[in-house]
Each structure stands twice: as structure tokens, then as C-alpha cells.
Write a protein that holds these residues in place. Structure first.
Motif, short mmCIF file in Angstrom:
data_model
loop_
_atom_site.label_atom_id
_atom_site.label_comp_id
_atom_site.label_asym_id
_atom_site.label_seq_id
_atom_site.Cartn_x
_atom_site.Cartn_y
_atom_site.Cartn_z
N SER A 10 0.84 -1.06 0.02
CA SER A 10 -0.50 -0.28 -0.24
C SER A 10 0.62 1.56 -0.11
CB SER A 10 -1.40 -0.13 1.28
OG SER A 10 -1.76 -0.81 1.25
N THR A 11 1.98 0.70 0.30
CA THR A 11 2.92 2.44 0.02
C THR A 11 3.40 2.11 -0.89
OG1 THR A 11 4.75 0.75 1.35
CG2 THR A 11 3.83 2.26 2.42
N PRO A 12 4.42 3.57 -1.72
CA PRO A 12 4.62 3.93 -3.35
C PRO A 12 5.91 2.84 -3.38
CG PRO A 12 4.21 5.88 -2.33
CD PRO A 12 4.44 5.03 -0.90
N PRO A 13 6.16 2.79 -4.40
CA PRO A 13 7.19 1.40 -5.46
C PRO A 13 8.69 2.31 -4.61
CG PRO A 13 6.03 1.82 -6.99
CD PRO A 13 5.47 3.19 -5.58
N ASN A 135 -9.10 9.15 -4.93
CA ASN A 135 -7.57 9.21 -6.21
C ASN A 135 -7.02 10.47 -6.30
OD1 ASN A 135 -6.26 7.82 -8.75
ND2 ASN A 135 -7.16 9.47 -9.49
N ILE A 138 -5.02 11.04 -4.19
CA ILE A 138 -3.77 10.57 -4.21
C ILE A 138 -2.49 11.06 -4.96
CG2 ILE A 138 -2.59 8.23 -4.65
CD1 ILE A 138 -4.89 7.35 -3.44
#
Length: 322
Positions: A10-13, A135, A138
Motif C-alpha cells: 500500500s506504499t509507493p514503489p 484518487n 493521492i
């Protein structure tokens, strides 16, 4: 599909201090017990909505992957209104991917993009406006945009739309009652109906008027830099960006295609477009550049018209101003 328990990062790459893996579904806690080993507690002692310390454990290889925290959100007190487990590890992509792999081997399925929010919508936790706002929040590029999106997530726009819908349904029922039962005094006069409709129309007009401001904050304002050839459009473009993005020369026709870049001024996002000079040219490539520039300018939210202050305006300048 909805009866399956899903898992995803659930966290960014990328690399970070912390990373979160989330499970959602009826078997979320059961699967978590297979891959997470508590430290100094039993599972009966785990309280909902509280962090507990433990380790990511690979039972097949009898090895510890990482130290981590676990939080359990029982249904319906969760984002998806299903049982949800969140595991917070160190933010190594390798570790996070291994946690997901362990979860899938324990019975979960990798979530599709946006599936957690989809489940929140299907369960009634969010409506469509709120789901879209998630969205938008985010992807927010400014604090003002984030605040607008948060207000929509909390149901601000949904309540306005719901209230408007209720008013129109009530008005429609009164009009139909007057038609069906004219002698019962259940209807509404044409004057009262007109007043009610005008009020509803004003509400709609306010919502429409707020759309442009909201769109500007969420998507940015598109500004086309327009002018004749060699008046300094690219120089202005570079100055606003504070970098040499466009080629600048003393010869007309240097810019033959358009350039687009983002710039943030205080809390507002702008899309600047530098384009070819808007005047006739014999060169086919320059003519195509002028054509594209005209199309971009006609679709932009605003125009920065650049004139050469060292000379008097001519007919070509006046045509551009018009």
C-alpha cells in the motif's frame, strides 16, 4: 472475486524507512497468523486498532524475514468494511514483495489496482464521488487540492448532490399529486413550483461555477504563450521555468513545435505551452507548427500574449489581440 481475501503493498514503489502491506477479506487475520509471529503476546491478546510488535516469519524456510508491526481492523470498522490487517515493515521493496508472496502462499490473492477502494464502494463505505476523491487526494499536487479532495471524501459534494436530488423528487411528487388528485389540495401551485425550481437551478449553477476552480486546483491551469515569431515567447517560457528548456535564438522560427512544462506558483499548478509564432510562413514545417499552436491556444484555459515593446503594434499584432 469479492469472497477472496486480497493482499497488496500500500506504499509507493521504491526504498523508504517503512512500507505497508495490507490484507482485506474474511481470512485476513487467519492469513496474517501464518506469516506474522507475535513477540511477547498471544493472538488472544491482540486488540483491534492497536499496533503489536512481531516478525515476518517464513514457516517453510523456518526463517525470520523482518521485524514488523501489525494492526487489525475488524469489519465493519475498516476502510473496506471487511476484516483488514496492515503489516508495517521496513521499506525495502524486496521485503515487501516477500511479504506479499508469503501472503499469497497462505491463501490470499494479489489485489487488482484500486480493488481496496472498489470494495469500499461496493460495501457502501464510499459512493462514486468519494471513491474518485480518494484518487484525487493521492494524486494531489497542492495543499489546496488535497483539502478539496478530503472534503469530498468526507461527503461534502455527495451531501449537496443528495440534498438537490431530494428537493427535485419532492417537487416532482407534489406536481404529480396535483395532476392526479386535483380536488384533494395535495399539489403545488405553478408559482410555488417555479420558485422551487429556480432555487434548485441556483444550486446547480453554483456547483457548475465551482467546477472550474476545482478543476484548476486538481488538474492545473493550461496557459498558452502566444505571439508573433521572435517576440520572446521562448525567453519568457525559460524565465518562468527558471531553466533553459526552450532553444532561444535571434532568428525567427526557432520554435516549430510546441513545448509543454509544469510550474507551481504558490499553491497553484500551471501547464505552460511554448509554441511557434502565429503568423503565415512559406515553410511547410513552420505552417504545421502555426496550425498546432493555434489549436493549442484555442483549447487552453488562458493565454499569455507576448508583444514586442520595442516597436509599435502593427496589423498582425492587432489581429492576434483580437
Amino acid at each position: 472475486m469479492l469472497d477472496e481475501t486480497i493482499i497488496a503493498i500500500s506504499t509507493p514503489p521504491g526504498y523508504g524507512g517503512l512500507g505497508i502491506v495490507r490484507l482485506s477479506g474474511s481470512k485476513a487475520l487467519e492469513i496474517a497468523k501464518k506469516i506474522f509471529r507475535l513477540r511477547g503476546k498471544t493472538w488472544r491478546e491482540v486488540e483491534p486498532l492497536a499496533l503489536v510488535l512481531g516478525e515476518i516469519y517464513d514457516g517453510a524456510k523456518n526463517g525470520i524475514i523482518d521485524e514488523a508491526y501489525l494492526a487489525y481492523f475488524p469489519a465493519p470498522r475498516s476502510y473496506t468494511r471487511e476484516d483488514v490487517v496492515e503489516i508495517t515493515c521496513h521499506g525495502s521493496p524486496l521485503v515487501l514483495e516477500e511479504v506479499v508472496s508469503l501472503g499469497t502462499r497462505a491463501g490470499a490473492r494479489v489485489a487488482h489496482p484500486g480493488e481496496f477502494t472498489l470494495r469500499a464502494y461496493i460495501s457502501g463505505r464510499l459512493d462514486l464521488i468519494q471513491a474518485q476523491a480518494v484518487n484525487d487526494l493521492i494524486a494531489a499536487t497542492s495543499l489546496a487540492q488535497a483539502k478539496i479532495s478530503l472534503g469530498q471524501i468526507r461527503g461534502g459534494l455527495s451531501r449537496n448532490i443528495g440534498s438537490l436530488r431530494s428537493r427535485l423528487i419532492e417537487l416532482m411528487s407534489l406536481v404529480e399529486s396535483g395532476i392526479e388528485f386535483p380536488d384533494e389540495g395535495l399539489g403545488i401551485s405553478s408559482k410555488e413550483a417555479a420558485v422551487s425550481l429556480e432555487g434548485a437551478l441556483r444550486t446547480v449553477q453554483k456547483l457548475i461555477a465551482s467546477y472550474q476552480a476545482g478543476r484548476a486546483m486538481t488538474q492545473g491551469i493550461e496557459l498558452a504563450i502566444v505571439g508573433r515569431a521572435n517576440v520572446g515567447k521562448s525567453t519568457l517560457f525559460n524565465a518562468l521555468l527558471d531553466q533553459e528548456r526552450a532553444i532561444v535564438s535571434p532568428y525567427p522560427g526557432t520554435t516549430r513545435d510546441y513545448l509543454r512544462e509544469k510550474i507551481k506558483i504558490k499553491d497553484s499548478l500551471f501547464h505552460l505551452i511554448d509554441m511557434a509564432g502565429l503568423e503565415e510562413s512559406a515553410h511547410p514545417v513552420e505552417r504545421e507548427g502555426v496550425k498546432r499552436g493555434g489549436e493549442m491556444a484555442s483549447q487552453a484555459d488562458g493565454i499569455l500574449l507576448v508583444l514586442d515593446a520595442s516597436r509599435r503594434e502593427g496589423q498582425a499584432d492587432l489581429r492576434l489581440i483580437n
